[in-house]
Design an enzyme around this catalytic site. Structure first.
Site, PDB file in Angstrom:
ATOM      1  N   HIS C  22       6.584  -7.910  37.044  1.00 29.71           N
ATOM      2  CA  HIS C  22       6.169  -7.010  38.110  1.00 29.71           C
ATOM      3  C   HIS C  22       7.129  -7.105  39.297  1.00 29.71           C
ATOM      4  CE1 HIS C  22       2.803  -5.767  41.134  1.00 29.71           C
ATOM      5  NE2 HIS C  22       3.709  -4.832  40.963  1.00 29.71           N
ATOM      6  N   TYR C 131      25.815  11.501  41.115  1.00 33.79           N
ATOM      7  CA  TYR C 131      24.608  10.899  41.715  1.00 33.79           C
ATOM      8  C   TYR C 131      23.550  10.604  40.640  1.00 33.79           C
ATOM      9  CZ  TYR C 131      26.557  12.003  46.246  1.00 33.79           C
ATOM     10  OH  TYR C 131      27.369  12.048  47.336  1.00 33.79           O
ATOM     11  N   ASN C 133      22.977   7.581  39.075  1.00 33.95           N
ATOM     12  CA  ASN C 133      22.457   6.216  38.971  1.00 33.95           C
ATOM     13  C   ASN C 133      20.997   6.188  39.382  1.00 33.95           C
ATOM     14  OD1 ASN C 133      25.108   4.926  38.461  1.00 33.95           O
ATOM     15  ND2 ASN C 133      25.556   5.748  40.502  1.00 33.95           N
TER      16      ASN C 133
END
Lengths: 143, 143, 143, 143, 143, 143, 143, 143, 143, 143
Positions: C22, C131, C133
């Protein structure tokens, strides 16, 4: 497998608990804890609960009687209404094996992460209860 | 942990099963099997039974349908009167997940050891039943 | 290869996603991202697009529902007039598998690099869109 | 990524092909081939077909013109009625890049496994066609 | 050796250049540069000049067109009367392969050392010219 | 150190004994035995006697009850008049912890060396008695 | 084992003491000290006391005669009424082998931990006396 | 052994000296220097003096002619009346091989330790003279 | 770089030649030789010819004067009409540095491969001449 | 360095001699012996003679009194007229430290190489005498 050693304890976990000294800490983490990211030494116990593991290791593992607290739990995040019943389970197991009430410290979530990073080892389980991560501080073995 | 993956499957076990190809074998060994001595790759699943693990992995792991036998069991040593009831459990699990009866080969004890040495991996469990070691031969994944 | 696991997921990538907990983050980086320079753990998926990989992993990988944002994108550099259409693709894939709209954080370029350095893993692709990523923050698996 | 190098070629694969010398062999294996079990050096190209990879590497990789055969295919198992159409695809790609007809050797299944074990490297793909494994023998680069 | 790849490029150097991403830097150092002391990744090219190597790698290695400078040279130490003619050689090679004038940054000696420490790799040559160390910043490969 | 585990048992020795399975052998070697030359896994217990170690480990380590012999000793070399009184000590310790007489096999010196080479581990002590090397074959742990 | 070297000294401990130079420190830690957590180099001497080890190593190990103190002990925690009689034992052993009174520095508990972290090595024993940890600072060997 | 290379130079020492560049430093340390504790790269030359080693390496190793000092010695501790005659020996050897007087820097003891930690390598000898540690700064090799 | 050592000799190559003893063999292989597949120790000298390297190393490397042959060449494959003129170059270099005619052994191609596998090291060059692989057997260095 | 240990003995050599047991062999090889090619464990003592080393280690290292021979020398090759005077030196040193005449076995050159390969360690020296290689077989340390 050896006589007198519960089979749930892995060889690596036993070795690590033997290597630990007074004041060293071990974390038993639930299945969603980022154990692999934070652990100096990681012991995987996939498929098991934390309570099963505590019952197996507490006959061997002494809790610190010198420190103010020998057990750490993650405190409930403010606003969260959950009541972690797993804590009662932990208290019972610790009392049963240690002969006295656990001295528990409640640790804020991000402080808990920092403590886990510094712990001697993290044992990752598949525990699914909420707020089920627990830190044990090792005590002294006396003759 | 991931969705759709039973928590009893360790990350390493999943990786190993994904790496295996057609004809590669994996051994699920009982708690007294000399797994660490014989394994090329060892996955420890201390505290679990073989059946629990078979139930978890068979939805993912295809058995070989080309080979004469896709499952290997250690044959009862001549003179031993034990009747390994665990085998029925294995047959049921395999039938349930694989949709057909397992094609089982019975392997003499020392031949079994040789097969285990050559297997891609050995998964060591804490299974306590007798004659509970089992070899699975991986089949083909088709689209 | 295993049943139910898309072949585009490498054994190492599956293992890494299973190990994550988590709050841990994973970056899917385009073909020109300096992945090898920044990654703590690098998984190479040369020849694939980010979208192909998102489609394969999202059925398994839970996004964080507790955090304010579970997805990170690199914000367009001020002055750059490009409109990254790939983002719509990402939003659709995430919505399709996660059942709800992605909670997206836009991260300034150099802050994005710092986040990538701290991520549990970077998956390098050959994605050629601008752009492209993307950071995913792992959520909790519940029974 | 570099100019003039197809992005599907991983850095490790390029390095390995550069290291290979005259007579060294490389296997492009299908998704069910036991690549991890047999490879001296393993390059994973999960999610790709063999043909995609051959198209990418053949402009760089010279086939052996001295040996009797520079290409190896696994011969159809006696009794199997399958006709591997993928072979035609391979022949076209090889002819296109190498300028001449491939000199193909058909290798019995278990002999193929032995050859794979000795090969300099195995490239594991997710190719799903039958009889799709292929061995290339490296030739000489001349000025 | 491979077709289309100059033999002076080592397999390791090719792999490193393929791994590098946008903005990563590589240093080609002369024979007296303390390369082994400073390099994160060291590629030895003993016996070669820097110019020979630039000629070999520039057809593959894109220079950064986004950054203010894509090339770094060590500025002449104040008081030193040397005129580094090797720079003209570098400019010609770069112009020839890159199709435009190099955008050169002159870096003070000790700043140059710091940049070299952070570079993705240092290639050590036996270049004997003065002020012959050069940093290349990698650009983007576009389809 | 842990409760219930004698401090003379090193963490590594405990781990090794837990890893061993049915039929695996462990050698407790005297101070002049060439342990480092022959051991697959070497545990050093410098400064201790074999008897001290047997007393510590036998409460945990089950001897093989299936095999014809569970204990191996090096037989006196023909012509040597020494009477190894240490053997009586060993028999007493084994009888005390195992509840029955040890089933001892006497092994010719060079055969003993071969057995030691194949053993899962060798524990080197500083035992100074003659003919003091001993092999234990691990048995089965039953619920 | 070698002539003139007490068998309690492990090969690794001897090597480490030989490698140490003027001013380097070695800690002999009791059985509950967190040695594995703090040691740069760890030598396990399970089952032995600190005094046994000091007697063995002091004929070889020169104490620092230049420094103000050549021996460090953990000072009694304020409020603790224990009187560590083991210290007298240490003083006697040191005086016996070193020919003069030990120059002892008393170190506060947490400062002691910091010193232990920086020491060249920690030797973990099973010493059970209180306040039994000791630091030795190595001196100079003269012809 | 090779022709023209004195046998006292170990293969590792030669390799290290070849790897060093302009400005890198190497320490020749006496027998009591804490070399193993401080060295980035350690070359052991037990049994030899510093002078023997200087005579062997100076025909190959250029001293820095650009830096203000190319040789470092540990200055006599204030109050110490020793006159290190070994320095004259060093000056003669350096003058003999380098053709000019050594440019010597005297370094305070603790500053010397810090320099040693940052040096490219430390060569540990068994030199027994006082104040015998010496640092050499590498110069430039010109055609 | 060092004085008196040609820059083409890599630090690793010098170390390897110094480590070799009487009778050990080193192969200088051409650019198409499968060096990486066969070498126990591989030294890459990409971009250089064999002759350049022989000229650099022969002043240091003694050829065996005791053995019947100190140089090995691959004999022309029967039926091949090539006349390897590179051999004359080798003979001249060897004669120039060794002061006498080389004692050459011609080795059949596959025997040559076997010899290369057993050699102490293989130096891979980019030599493009045919039949250009050469084995040198190291001799004795005398005072 | 330690008191009572000659400085010529490296820490690694001492450790190796301590690890060796009864019957293990160690070779002290001359400067032209192919030590690096044959040694399981290699200890470099460049710049020293074999006799210097024997004098240093024999006070610690017991020779085998049980075996027929405890010392091995390479017998003079038939036809060679050299008379190895170094042997007398060895005999004197051994007699001086061991108190009795050495029991020497002469070993044919190629048999010597095979023995060296199996030895626990080889110590490489710069001894320049002919036929100067010597094997010592370790004996037993008794109280």
């Amino acid at each position: 497998m050896l006589k007198k050693i519960p089979p749930i304890i892995t060889p690596e976990l036993m070795k690590i608990m033997m290597e630990m000294g007074h004041g060293d800490e071990i974390v038993f983490a639930d299945g969603n804890f980022p154990s692999a990211a934070y652990a100096k030494r990681l012991v995987r116990c996939d498929g098991h609960t934390v309570t099963e593991l505590l019952e197996a290791i507490l006959p061997f593992f002494p809790l610190d009687t010198y420190a103010q607290h020998s057990v750490g739990l993650m405190s409930v995040v403010p606003g969260d209404t959950v009541v972690p019943t797993i804590w009662d389970e932990y208290k019972q197991v610790i009392a049963a094996y240690d002969g006295k009430e656990a001295k528990i410290e409640f640790i804020e979530r991000f402080d808990f992460y920092e403590r886990a990073k510094k712990a001697y080892a993290i044992v990752s389980t598949s525990e699914s209860a909420l707020y089920a991560n627990i830190i044990l501080k090792k005590g002294v073995v006396v003759d």
